[in-house]
Design a protein around this motif. Structure first.
Motif, short mmCIF file in Angstrom:
data_model
loop_
_atom_site.label_atom_id
_atom_site.label_comp_id
_atom_site.label_asym_id
_atom_site.label_seq_id
_atom_site.Cartn_x
_atom_site.Cartn_y
_atom_site.Cartn_z
N ALA A 299 24.77 8.72 -0.21
CA ALA A 299 24.21 9.12 -1.51
C ALA A 299 24.76 10.48 -1.93
O ALA A 299 25.14 10.69 -3.09
CB ALA A 299 22.68 9.17 -1.43
N SER A 300 24.83 11.42 -0.99
CA SER A 300 25.34 12.75 -1.31
C SER A 300 26.83 12.72 -1.62
O SER A 300 27.31 13.45 -2.50
CB SER A 300 25.07 13.70 -0.14
OG SER A 300 23.68 13.85 0.07
N GLY B 266 17.74 17.48 9.47
CA GLY B 266 18.82 17.93 10.35
C GLY B 266 20.04 18.45 9.62
O GLY B 266 20.21 18.28 8.42
N TRP B 267 20.91 19.08 10.41
CA TRP B 267 22.10 19.73 9.89
C TRP B 267 22.94 18.80 9.01
O TRP B 267 23.28 19.13 7.87
CB TRP B 267 23.01 20.17 11.04
CG TRP B 267 22.43 21.03 12.09
CD1 TRP B 267 21.24 20.87 12.76
CD2 TRP B 267 23.02 22.21 12.63
NE1 TRP B 267 21.08 21.86 13.69
CE2 TRP B 267 22.15 22.69 13.64
CE3 TRP B 267 24.21 22.88 12.39
CZ2 TRP B 267 22.44 23.83 14.38
CZ3 TRP B 267 24.50 24.01 13.14
CH2 TRP B 267 23.62 24.49 14.11
N ALA B 268 23.33 17.67 9.56
CA ALA B 268 24.33 16.83 8.90
C ALA B 268 23.82 16.27 7.58
O ALA B 268 24.57 16.23 6.59
CB ALA B 268 24.74 15.69 9.83
N GLU B 269 22.58 15.84 7.53
CA GLU B 269 22.05 15.25 6.30
C GLU B 269 21.82 16.30 5.23
O GLU B 269 22.16 16.10 4.05
CB GLU B 269 20.76 14.48 6.60
CG GLU B 269 21.02 13.23 7.43
CD GLU B 269 19.77 12.46 7.79
OE1 GLU B 269 19.88 11.50 8.57
OE2 GLU B 269 18.67 12.81 7.30
N VAL B 270 21.24 17.43 5.61
CA VAL B 270 21.00 18.50 4.64
C VAL B 270 22.33 19.04 4.11
O VAL B 270 22.52 19.21 2.90
CB VAL B 270 20.18 19.64 5.28
CG1 VAL B 270 20.12 20.85 4.35
CG2 VAL B 270 18.77 19.15 5.61
N LEU C 169 24.36 17.15 1.36
CA LEU C 169 23.94 17.35 -0.03
C LEU C 169 24.18 18.77 -0.50
O LEU C 169 24.53 19.00 -1.66
CB LEU C 169 22.45 17.01 -0.17
CG LEU C 169 21.81 17.30 -1.54
CD1 LEU C 169 22.51 16.51 -2.65
CD2 LEU C 169 20.32 16.98 -1.52
N CYS C 170 24.02 19.74 0.38
CA CYS C 170 23.96 21.14 -0.05
C CYS C 170 25.25 21.95 0.11
O CYS C 170 25.43 22.95 -0.58
CB CYS C 170 22.85 21.86 0.72
SG CYS C 170 21.23 21.08 0.57
N GLN C 171 26.13 21.53 0.99
CA GLN C 171 27.26 22.39 1.33
C GLN C 171 28.28 22.54 0.21
O GLN C 171 28.67 23.65 -0.15
CB GLN C 171 27.96 21.88 2.58
CG GLN C 171 29.19 22.69 2.97
CD GLN C 171 29.88 22.15 4.20
OE1 GLN C 171 29.40 21.19 4.83
NE2 GLN C 171 30.99 22.74 4.57
N SER C 172 28.76 21.45 -0.34
CA SER C 172 29.86 21.57 -1.31
C SER C 172 29.78 20.56 -2.45
O SER C 172 30.76 20.36 -3.16
CB SER C 172 31.20 21.41 -0.58
OG SER C 172 31.24 20.18 0.12
N VAL C 173 28.63 19.93 -2.64
CA VAL C 173 28.48 18.98 -3.74
C VAL C 173 28.48 19.72 -5.08
O VAL C 173 29.15 19.32 -6.03
CB VAL C 173 27.19 18.15 -3.57
CG1 VAL C 173 26.89 17.36 -4.85
CG2 VAL C 173 27.33 17.20 -2.39
N PHE D 166 23.04 25.72 0.07
CA PHE D 166 23.45 25.52 -1.32
C PHE D 166 24.34 26.67 -1.82
O PHE D 166 25.15 26.48 -2.73
CB PHE D 166 22.22 25.43 -2.24
CG PHE D 166 21.73 24.03 -2.49
CD1 PHE D 166 22.56 23.05 -3.03
CD2 PHE D 166 20.41 23.69 -2.22
CE1 PHE D 166 22.10 21.77 -3.28
CE2 PHE D 166 19.94 22.40 -2.47
CZ PHE D 166 20.78 21.44 -3.00
N LEU D 167 24.19 27.84 -1.22
CA LEU D 167 24.94 29.02 -1.68
C LEU D 167 26.26 29.21 -0.95
O LEU D 167 27.09 30.01 -1.39
CB LEU D 167 24.08 30.28 -1.51
CG LEU D 167 22.89 30.40 -2.48
CD1 LEU D 167 21.92 31.47 -2.00
CD2 LEU D 167 23.39 30.72 -3.89
N THR D 168 26.48 28.51 0.16
CA THR D 168 27.68 28.77 0.96
C THR D 168 28.97 28.49 0.19
O THR D 168 29.93 29.27 0.26
CB THR D 168 27.67 27.96 2.27
OG1 THR D 168 27.53 26.56 1.97
CG2 THR D 168 26.54 28.41 3.18
N GLY D 169 29.01 27.38 -0.52
CA GLY D 169 30.20 27.07 -1.30
C GLY D 169 30.33 27.97 -2.51
O GLY D 169 31.42 28.42 -2.86
#
Length: 234
Positions: free
Chosen positions: A81-82, A109-113, A116-120, A155-158
């Motif tokens: 979905a992400s 967990g890390w992978a699911e969160v 969606l949040c890292q670089s979408v 969400f802010l890392t990218g």
């Protein structure tokens, strides 16, 4: 289950590598959700193929597909979905933070969160509706759900890597301040990650922040950020 969801689930099962589904409890996946062991490249291929066949789908219909996938029982359905959202700029521009919050309820967990949040979402997309994103990320940082607290940082890392906008810097430090006394690795490693990503565009501010807050920040965040400042390596 949404019809499109059913179709993509069939494709996921076709690409199952081990032949045996199980529950994802290792240190990275750590969700406890069903796991089909389908590679990320295969998930991306499924997403691209489906979007190519459904280019004219409305945002409402697209979000219904994502709703169904995020509520799926497996890690792959949720992360697919992400991936789909990441490939659909028009939908990202239309999605509400309220909807994102509901989807985060389904992620563990890390992978699911991080899917969606890292670089979408890009820095440009966050800044285009900054007041709402700022409110949303502040709220996530104070959530009782540790996965949402992690999301408030990831969400802010990218965004901080892509833009030197002072608003991103300010919120990043504020959310870190809110969470820096936590001990759980989901949050401490996210703090470290965000600080390290900030070095590229905000190095002077990171050095100052580390000097002033080193005693209260998680030790892993201090250690890893100092190493990157000294060596330039992750």
């Amino acid at each position: 289950m949404n019809i499109a969801h059913k179709q993509m689930l069939v494709e996921l099962k076709k690409r199952q590598r081990t032949g045996n589904a199980y529950f994802s409890n290792d240190s990275y996946l750590s969700s406890g959700h069903h796991y089909y062991d389908v590679s990320v490249p295969d998930r991306r291929a499924i997403a691209k193929a489906w979007l190519k066949e459904n280019q004219d789908i409305s945002n409402k219909e697209f979000f219904a597909v994502l709703d169904s996938l995020y509520k799926g029982k497996s890690h792959e359905e949720k992360t697919l979905a992400s991936i789909l959202l990441g490939y659909n700029k028009r939908a990202r521009e239309a999605v509400s933070t309220n909807q994102l919050d509901k989807w985060l309820n389904e992620l563990v967990g890390w992978a699911e969160v991080d899917a969606l949040c890292q670089s979408v979402f890009t820095a440009e997309e966050l800044l285009a509706d900054w007041k709402e994103w700022e409110r949303f990320l502040r709220t996530l940082a104070k959530s009782k759900n540790v996965n949402k607290r992690r999301a408030s940082l990831v969400f802010l890392t990218g965004a901080v890597r892509q833009s030197g906008d002072a608003r991103l810097q300010k919120l990043a430090f504020q959310n870190i301040d809110t969470l820096k006394y936590e001990k759980g690795i989901l949050v401490t490693k996210a703090i470290s990650w965000l600080l390290r990503e900030m070095i590229g565009r905000y190095e002077r501010a990171v050095r100052k922040y580390l000097k002033e807050n080193g005693e209260t920040l998680p030790k892993v965040a201090v250690r890893e950020t100092q190493r990157k400042l000294e060596t330039g390596k992750k």
